[in-house]
Design a protein around this motif. Sequence first.
Motif, PDB file in Angstrom:
ATOM      1  N   SER A  13      52.540  15.365  30.559  1.00  0.00           N
ATOM      2  CA  SER A  13      52.359  15.363  29.107  1.00  0.00           C
ATOM      3  C   SER A  13      53.174  16.474  28.461  1.00  0.00           C
ATOM      4  O   SER A  13      53.826  16.275  27.430  1.00  0.00           O
ATOM      5  CB  SER A  13      50.877  15.518  28.756  1.00  0.00           C
ATOM      6  OG  SER A  13      50.113  14.445  29.268  1.00  0.00           O
ATOM      7  N   LEU A  16      56.808  15.420  28.531  1.00  0.00           N
ATOM      8  CA  LEU A  16      57.092  14.390  27.534  1.00  0.00           C
ATOM      9  C   LEU A  16      57.143  14.982  26.124  1.00  0.00           C
ATOM     10  O   LEU A  16      57.978  14.589  25.307  1.00  0.00           O
ATOM     11  CB  LEU A  16      56.044  13.283  27.611  1.00  0.00           C
ATOM     12  CG  LEU A  16      56.105  12.400  28.862  1.00  0.00           C
ATOM     13  CD1 LEU A  16      54.935  11.423  28.893  1.00  0.00           C
ATOM     14  CD2 LEU A  16      57.430  11.639  28.920  1.00  0.00           C
ATOM     15  N   ILE A  17      56.245  15.925  25.840  1.00  0.00           N
ATOM     16  CA  ILE A  17      56.281  16.588  24.535  1.00  0.00           C
ATOM     17  C   ILE A  17      57.588  17.368  24.374  1.00  0.00           C
ATOM     18  O   ILE A  17      58.224  17.354  23.306  1.00  0.00           O
ATOM     19  CB  ILE A  17      55.066  17.511  24.379  1.00  0.00           C
ATOM     20  CG1 ILE A  17      53.776  16.678  24.291  1.00  0.00           C
ATOM     21  CG2 ILE A  17      55.207  18.386  23.136  1.00  0.00           C
ATOM     22  CD1 ILE A  17      52.514  17.511  24.311  1.00  0.00           C
ATOM     23  N   ALA A  20      60.360  14.937  23.651  1.00  0.00           N
ATOM     24  CA  ALA A  20      60.281  14.458  22.272  1.00  0.00           C
ATOM     25  C   ALA A  20      60.816  15.502  21.293  1.00  0.00           C
ATOM     26  O   ALA A  20      61.550  15.179  20.349  1.00  0.00           O
ATOM     27  CB  ALA A  20      58.837  14.092  21.930  1.00  0.00           C
ATOM     28  N   LEU A  21      60.441  16.766  21.514  1.00  0.00           N
ATOM     29  CA  LEU A  21      60.912  17.828  20.623  1.00  0.00           C
ATOM     30  C   LEU A  21      62.419  18.033  20.739  1.00  0.00           C
ATOM     31  O   LEU A  21      63.085  18.379  19.751  1.00  0.00           O
ATOM     32  CB  LEU A  21      60.172  19.133  20.943  1.00  0.00           C
ATOM     33  CG  LEU A  21      58.679  19.166  20.599  1.00  0.00           C
ATOM     34  CD1 LEU A  21      58.053  20.470  21.077  1.00  0.00           C
ATOM     35  CD2 LEU A  21      58.455  19.001  19.107  1.00  0.00           C
ATOM     36  N   GLY A  24      64.111  14.271  19.633  1.00  0.00           N
ATOM     37  CA  GLY A  24      63.803  13.760  18.300  1.00  0.00           C
ATOM     38  C   GLY A  24      64.888  14.044  17.274  1.00  0.00           C
ATOM     39  O   GLY A  24      65.369  13.116  16.604  1.00  0.00           O
ATOM     40  N   TRP A  47      65.280   7.054  10.255  1.00  0.00           N
ATOM     41  CA  TRP A  47      64.898   6.817  11.643  1.00  0.00           C
ATOM     42  C   TRP A  47      65.384   5.476  12.161  1.00  0.00           C
ATOM     43  O   TRP A  47      65.484   5.266  13.363  1.00  0.00           O
ATOM     44  CB  TRP A  47      63.376   6.898  11.805  1.00  0.00           C
ATOM     45  CG  TRP A  47      62.842   8.295  11.816  1.00  0.00           C
ATOM     46  CD1 TRP A  47      62.224   8.947  10.796  1.00  0.00           C
ATOM     47  CD2 TRP A  47      62.899   9.230  12.907  1.00  0.00           C
ATOM     48  NE1 TRP A  47      61.891  10.228  11.166  1.00  0.00           N
ATOM     49  CE2 TRP A  47      62.285  10.436  12.465  1.00  0.00           C
ATOM     50  CE3 TRP A  47      63.405   9.169  14.201  1.00  0.00           C
ATOM     51  CZ2 TRP A  47      62.158  11.557  13.277  1.00  0.00           C
ATOM     52  CZ3 TRP A  47      63.275  10.290  15.011  1.00  0.00           C
ATOM     53  CH2 TRP A  47      62.666  11.457  14.551  1.00  0.00           C
TER      54      TRP A  47
END
Length: 283
Positions: A13, A16-17, A20-21, A24, A47
């Motif tokens: 987790s 994955l965070i 994403a950061l 993104g 987006w």
Amino acid sequence: MPKLRWSAIYNHSVLLIGVALMMGPVLLAFATSTHDRIVIHREGLQWSIGPNGVETYARAMFEGSGFTKTVNGVLMMTNSLVMGLGFAVGKIVVSILAAYAIVYFRFRLGVACFWLIFLTLLLPLEVRILPSYEVVQGLGLLNTYTGLIVPLIASATGTFFFRQFFKSVPDELLEAARIDGANWWRFLIDILIPLSRTMIAAIFIIMFVVGWNQYLWPTLMTTQEGYFTIVRGIRQIMQVWVESNIPAYEDAMALAILAMLPPVLVVVLFQRMFVKGLVETEK
């Protein structure tokens, strides 16, 4: 059925965070680059994928831009590549020679010279930017590749890493080389450099990325658009207003994405040597 491991779930987790950061903003910039500048100006960052992706990237790469309309993405990426490679290769060569002299020549002030070199880490480019500019200007090296690369190739970081590596090389290798009649040059070329290849790869990756992403130094050293790097060129595009007073947002976003690709490819292709060169202890 395998037992559920909460520690594994937690670790993945967090990863994955982190992904994403990190990804993104990149995905947002890419999606925005595929839209028209009017849409971006009116609605902000996008987006969703727009219809102008191919056209935008082709224009950013091959169409003239800037005030003179003679600079394109290919030229700016070429300038960045020349600076990145020159930056990395120059720092590696100077660092190897400096570390070799400090470790193996054993002159009286060797340790003092090393610490003087190491203390230059406390003087980043921003601190010495004015005297460096004055020297380059006095030598007539403004708007040249030499002026972009040579003043920055001294590296305390590279000297430190190579010094630590050379000190870990067994003295028996030096004695064997002397018995075989090798001079200091042959010992460096035939023994130390082959042993240092993973360290060289690691330093090359770091210095290439640093050189590629330089912004302040190229901004001061180049006033002619033909020498603009891609990082410098993105800013230049945003200063040129077109049509109904709308900057070329999509071109700037496209160049930002293109500017990321070479450093990412270098890191991905050489990541094993990069990690090995930094953490390997048995030489």
